[in-house]
Enzyme design. Structure first.
Site, PDB file in Angstrom:
ATOM      1  N   HIS A  44       0.630  -1.188   0.005  1.00  0.00           N
ATOM      2  CA  HIS A  44       0.274  -0.058  -0.109  1.00  0.00           C
ATOM      3  C   HIS A  44       1.051   1.369   0.053  1.00  0.00           C
ATOM      4  O   HIS A  44       0.147   2.314  -0.202  1.00  0.00           O
ATOM      5  CB  HIS A  44      -1.109   0.019   1.240  1.00  0.00           C
ATOM      6  CG  HIS A  44      -2.093  -0.892   1.132  1.00  0.00           C
ATOM      7  ND1 HIS A  44      -2.892  -0.657  -0.163  1.00  0.00           N
ATOM      8  CD2 HIS A  44      -2.594  -1.826   1.899  1.00  0.00           C
ATOM      9  CE1 HIS A  44      -3.986  -1.751   0.144  1.00  0.00           C
ATOM     10  NE2 HIS A  44      -3.535  -2.580   1.045  1.00  0.00           N
ATOM     11  N   GLN A 145      -2.276 -13.057   4.861  1.00  0.00           N
ATOM     12  CA  GLN A 145      -3.310 -12.500   5.416  1.00  0.00           C
ATOM     13  C   GLN A 145      -4.749 -13.116   5.042  1.00  0.00           C
ATOM     14  O   GLN A 145      -5.041 -13.416   3.877  1.00  0.00           O
ATOM     15  CB  GLN A 145      -3.183 -10.942   4.705  1.00  0.00           C
ATOM     16  CG  GLN A 145      -2.293 -10.181   5.612  1.00  0.00           C
ATOM     17  CD  GLN A 145      -2.623  -8.663   5.012  1.00  0.00           C
ATOM     18  OE1 GLN A 145      -1.822  -7.984   4.720  1.00  0.00           O
ATOM     19  NE2 GLN A 145      -3.680  -7.905   5.471  1.00  0.00           N
ATOM     20  N   GLU A 147      -8.352 -11.969   4.892  1.00  0.00           N
ATOM     21  CA  GLU A 147      -8.936 -10.623   4.882  1.00  0.00           C
ATOM     22  C   GLU A 147     -10.049 -10.503   3.873  1.00  0.00           C
ATOM     23  O   GLU A 147     -10.558  -9.457   3.109  1.00  0.00           O
ATOM     24  CB  GLU A 147      -8.085  -9.556   4.617  1.00  0.00           C
ATOM     25  CG  GLU A 147      -7.204  -9.616   3.446  1.00  0.00           C
ATOM     26  CD  GLU A 147      -6.045  -8.363   3.459  1.00  0.00           C
ATOM     27  OE1 GLU A 147      -6.081  -7.525   4.262  1.00  0.00           O
ATOM     28  OE2 GLU A 147      -5.303  -8.790   2.588  1.00  0.00           O
ATOM     29  N   ASP A 173      -9.971  -4.734   5.242  1.00  0.00           N
ATOM     30  CA  ASP A 173     -10.519  -5.683   3.926  1.00  0.00           C
ATOM     31  C   ASP A 173     -11.494  -6.364   4.477  1.00  0.00           C
ATOM     32  O   ASP A 173     -12.467  -6.477   3.565  1.00  0.00           O
ATOM     33  CB  ASP A 173      -9.289  -6.145   3.216  1.00  0.00           C
ATOM     34  CG  ASP A 173      -8.652  -5.257   2.113  1.00  0.00           C
ATOM     35  OD1 ASP A 173      -9.124  -4.636   1.611  1.00  0.00           O
ATOM     36  OD2 ASP A 173      -7.296  -5.313   2.512  1.00  0.00           O
TER      37      ASP A 173
HETATM   38  C1  3PY Z   1      -6.308  -4.675   6.410  1.00  0.00           C
HETATM   39  O1  3PY Z   1      -6.769  -4.352   7.358  1.00  0.00           O
HETATM   40  O2  3PY Z   1      -6.923  -4.808   5.404  1.00  0.00           O
HETATM   41  C2  3PY Z   1      -4.911  -4.616   6.253  1.00  0.00           C
HETATM   42  O3  3PY Z   1      -4.500  -5.470   5.427  1.00  0.00           O
HETATM   43  C3  3PY Z   1      -4.313  -4.342   7.792  1.00  0.00           C
HETATM   44  O4  3PY Z   1      -2.939  -4.809   7.574  1.00  0.00           O
HETATM   45 MG    MG Z   2      -5.776  -5.223   3.905  1.00  0.00          MG
END
Ligand code: 3PY
Ligand code: MG
Length: 254
Positions: A44, A145, A147, A173
């Site tokens: 990001h 991740q 998410e 996310d």
């Molecule tokens: C999110 O909250 O989507 C993230 O990727 C945080 O690191």
């Molecule tokens: Mg994220």
């Protein structure tokens, strides 16, 4: 430094932060402030591949492990940051067991994975290839991740993938993906976080989460989460400037 993965997977409470400012000075200031690790955010923040190596180098000066959040699932990105000497990778938006297995393949050398051998900085530009090869699979942290709604639905299969160290929850996310944004969605989001954490723990994985503020870290530790990325250098800078200016303005009225 070498014990970063062992600490993360051994139950230590780890508090890191995202590094989004693409300058070694910001890395040094943050590293000297007492974080357990840094996560350079290539997903990001606007950071070039070459600059990532300089940022890892700056963290090394302070002996603070620097992992990198890669911009996607490409094995080339994972190899690039590991060759630069990163202590591990955070792979975003992993929604299926197949994607988790691909992350393992890209992170680990054979026989576990399929990472290519090269004379990067991590291997002292070629002079320490055998030493690096002997230690890399043991020392490098792989965090993925979860998410997305699809990741939530597939959490048991994702958690079962051998070679994944940390299941890291991205609440931002996730809240968008499962339609649980804002205060109205808090209960639904918390239930989803608990479901991911439970499944990951049952599979023997370390559980991590992003938190924008330190206020509720204790609550999540009680839910079995021990790997935290707390805000980012840009967020800390903004909050600190805002608080300082507000206090000065208030003081000026007295
Ligand atoms: C999110 O909250 O989507 C993230 O990727 C945080 O690191
Ligand atoms: Mg994220």
């Amino acid at each position: 430094m070498q014990d970063f993965r062992r600490k993360c997977t051994g139950g230590d409470t780890m508090i890191g932060t995202f590094a989004a400012i693409p300058h070694p000075v910001a890395i040094e200031v943050t590293a000297a402030a007492g974080v357990d690790f840094l996560c350079i955010d290539w997903e990001h923040a606007q950071i070039s591949r070459e600059r990532i190596e300089d940022l890892v180098r700056a963290a090394d000066v302070h002996r603070v492990p620097a992992m990198v959040r890669v911009p996607g699932h490409a094995p080339e990105s994972i190899a690039a940051v590991l060759d630069a000497g990163a202590a591990g990778v955070l792979v975003p938006r992993v929604s299926t067991a197949e994607q988790a297995r691909a992350a393992v393949q890209a992170t680990r050398y054979p026989p576990i994975g399929a990472r290519g051998v090269g004379p990067g900085r991590a291997a002292a530009y070629g002079y320490r290839i055998p030493n690096y090869l002997a230690e890399a699979n043991e020392n490098l942290l792989l965090a993925i991740q979860v998410e997305t709604a699809e990741g939530l639905a597939n959490i048991q299969a994702i958690s079962a993938v051998e070679g994944v160290d940390v299941i890291f929850i991205g609440p931002g996310d996730l809240s968008v993906s499962i339609d649980a944004m804002g205060p109205a969605g808090a209960e639904k989001l918390n239930a989803a976080i608990e479901a991911i954490a439970d499944a990951a723990k049952r599979a023997g994985r370390t559980v991590g989460i992003f938190r924008p503020s330190p206020d509720d870290i204790g609550k999540w530790v009680k839910s079995g989460i021990n790997f935290f990325i707390l805000a980012s250098d840009t967020m800390f800078l903004g909050a600190s400037v805002a608080a300082g200016v507000a206090a000065a303005k208030e003081n000026a009225q007295r």
